[in-house]
Design an enzyme around this catalytic site. Structure first.
Site, short mmCIF file in Angstrom:
data_model
loop_
_atom_site.label_atom_id
_atom_site.label_comp_id
_atom_site.label_asym_id
_atom_site.label_seq_id
_atom_site.Cartn_x
_atom_site.Cartn_y
_atom_site.Cartn_z
N ARG A 16 39.20 45.98 30.71
CA ARG A 16 37.92 45.30 30.54
C ARG A 16 36.90 46.33 30.09
O ARG A 16 36.97 47.52 30.49
CB ARG A 16 37.42 44.69 31.85
N HIS A 53 38.83 42.43 21.31
CA HIS A 53 39.34 41.79 22.53
C HIS A 53 40.43 40.76 22.17
O HIS A 53 40.36 39.59 22.57
CB HIS A 53 38.20 41.13 23.31
P1 NDP Z 1 47.56 42.51 37.92
O1 NDP Z 1 46.70 41.88 38.93
O2 NDP Z 1 48.98 42.07 37.82
O3 NDP Z 1 47.57 44.10 38.15
C1 NDP Z 1 46.43 44.82 38.43
C2 NDP Z 1 46.82 46.25 38.72
O4 NDP Z 1 45.63 47.03 38.83
C3 NDP Z 1 47.58 46.41 40.04
O5 NDP Z 1 48.59 47.36 39.91
C4 NDP Z 1 46.49 46.92 40.99
O6 NDP Z 1 46.96 47.73 42.06
C5 NDP Z 1 45.68 47.77 40.04
N1 NDP Z 1 44.35 47.99 40.59
C6 NDP Z 1 43.41 47.09 40.92
N2 NDP Z 1 42.33 47.68 41.45
C7 NDP Z 1 42.61 49.00 41.46
C8 NDP Z 1 41.92 50.14 41.92
N3 NDP Z 1 40.71 50.05 42.47
N4 NDP Z 1 42.51 51.35 41.80
C9 NDP Z 1 43.74 51.45 41.25
N5 NDP Z 1 44.46 50.40 40.80
C10 NDP Z 1 43.90 49.20 40.91
O7 NDP Z 1 46.81 42.33 36.54
P2 NDP Z 1 47.45 42.24 35.07
O8 NDP Z 1 48.35 43.39 34.87
O9 NDP Z 1 47.98 40.89 34.80
O10 NDP Z 1 46.13 42.39 34.16
C11 NDP Z 1 45.28 43.51 34.28
C12 NDP Z 1 43.98 43.26 33.53
O11 NDP Z 1 44.20 43.27 32.12
C13 NDP Z 1 43.31 41.89 33.75
O12 NDP Z 1 42.62 41.86 34.98
C14 NDP Z 1 42.38 41.81 32.57
O13 NDP Z 1 41.12 42.39 32.89
C15 NDP Z 1 43.07 42.65 31.50
N6 NDP Z 1 43.51 41.83 30.38
C16 NDP Z 1 42.99 42.08 29.15
C17 NDP Z 1 43.39 41.35 28.07
C18 NDP Z 1 42.88 41.64 26.71
O14 NDP Z 1 43.11 40.85 25.79
N7 NDP Z 1 42.22 42.76 26.49
C19 NDP Z 1 44.38 40.27 28.19
C20 NDP Z 1 44.87 40.11 29.53
C21 NDP Z 1 44.44 40.86 30.58
P3 NDP Z 1 47.99 47.17 43.15
O15 NDP Z 1 49.33 47.19 42.45
O16 NDP Z 1 47.91 48.13 44.26
O17 NDP Z 1 47.54 45.79 43.51
C1 OXD Z 2 42.55 37.93 29.70
C2 OXD Z 2 41.89 38.28 28.46
O1 OXD Z 2 42.08 38.29 30.77
O2 OXD Z 2 42.19 37.71 27.39
O3 OXD Z 2 43.61 37.27 29.62
O4 OXD Z 2 41.05 39.17 28.47
#
Ligand code: NDP
Ligand code: OXD
Length: 314
Positions: A229, A277
């Protein structure tokens, strides 16, 4: 049992059409169509108008149309219903394509060769390292980070990961929390961010963090790849780090303000790759199908899958 589609910044039309197709037995409507508040049982949203959903108190589930939920939970005035996010192979694989593309482009010096081609200069780098000599650090070991790691490993990059809580991934060194951050960064040449935006991660990609990345790697300095993000990154720090040589390049799909303002220096910085994005778009066909399946399962007594934890923010 109607479904409300509260979508801003994306074209509504394909979503309405797909949802009506996969849920033919109920009303699918947008907030500006006449409806009663009590008929709404499900809300699917992307960047809805904050405060506009609170009145739908009969809602049984709030569905994010993306994997991230920051756009939803930043609204403190939501109906009391579970929040479900997208977990979908199509979306995951799209993201991995983008991550692998950016990592390979930095690894194989795409920018330098584009510049040489423009100057008609036949000059190759005999010191091109192999992937196994390049350390890629993935922040966020969830659905997206996990898949990116699998594919980067298959290319033989020396991959490590960082998450909030400890995670075991076979053959990959993993680090967790604030305590593991310095060691993780110190062995990272290409930093890949796939973190969610939460109160804890906001602004994490900043000057202090860039200063902790490895400066002794085979690529001559570290690179940043962020598809998590825009709120994770401090853009003035990225620009300063690029200009001082603390960072060699940055590939960014997300920004502090979106669309990226026309006067942002990121657009024209030679070491920055900007994409709008769209590293992993939400495909209306697959996501409408995923949500319809969840609704039917809930109505036949099963539990919703992929409910987020409001306390952690993801
Ligand atoms: P998940 O919820 O599956 O994974 C999130 C990961 O981030 C977990 O491993 C979690 O740790 C880690 N995390 C969260 N907070 C912290 C922290 N404070 N310190 C360290 N690690 C942390 O999410 P996804 O993989 O499905 O997606 C991740 C992000 O990708 C979404 O939230 C979104 O913002 C972004 N995204 C962007 C898109 C785009 O088009 N640019 C499309 C889709 C998603 P833990 O394993 O310990 O829970
Ligand atoms: C998502 C994105 O969160 O598109 O899936 O950013």
């Amino acid at each position: 049992m109607s479904v409300l589609l509260a979508i801003r910044s994306w074209d509504n039309a394909p979503w309405i059409e797909r949802f009506r197709r996969v849920l033919p037995d109920r009303r699918v409507l947008t907030p500006d169509e006449p409806h009663s508040v009590d008929e709404i049982r499900y809300i699917a949203c992307w960047r809805h108008v904050p405060g506009s959903l609170a009145r739908y108190s009969a809602t049984r589930a709030l569905f994010s149309l993306g994997a991230g939920v920051d756009h939803l939970i930043s609204d403190r005035d939501l109906p009391a219903a579970p929040i479900v996010r997208v977990v979908d192979t199509d979306l995951t694989e799209r993201m991995t394509e983008w991550i692998v593309l950016q990592v390979l482009a930095f690894h194989r010096r795409a920018r330098a060769y584009r510049e040489r081609q423009a100057a008609r200069r036949w000059e190759d780098d005999r010191d091109q390292p192999a992937a196994r000599e390049v350390r890629v650090g993935v922040m966020g070991l969830g659905v997206l980070g996990g898949d990116a790691i699998d594919k980067l490993k298959a290319l033989r990059f020396d991959v490590a990961g960082w998450s909030r809580t400890p995670r075991d991934i076979a053959g990959v060194p993993t680090f967790a929390g604030e305590a593991g951050l310095a060691a993780f960064l110190a062995r990272t040449d290409i930093l890949v961010s796939l973190l969610p935006l939460t109160d804890t991660t906001r602004g994490i990609l900043n000057a202090r963090l860039f200063g902790m990345l490895a400066q002794d790697g085979r690529l001559g300095g570290p690179f940043l790849v962020n598809a998590g993000r825009g709120g994770l990154q401090v853009e003035k720090d990225i620009l300063a780090a690029l200009d001082s040589g603390m960072l060699q390049g940055a590939a960014l799909d997300v920004f502090e303000a979106e669309p990226l303002p026309a006067d942002s220096p990121l657009w024209v910085h030679p070491a920055v790759v900007v994409t709008p994005h769209n590293s992993a778009i939400s495909d209306p066909d697959t996501i409408a199908g995923y949500i319809a399946t969840q609704i039917r399962a809930l109505e036949s007594g099963a539990r919703l899958r992929n409910i987020i934890d409001v306390a952690t923010g993801y």
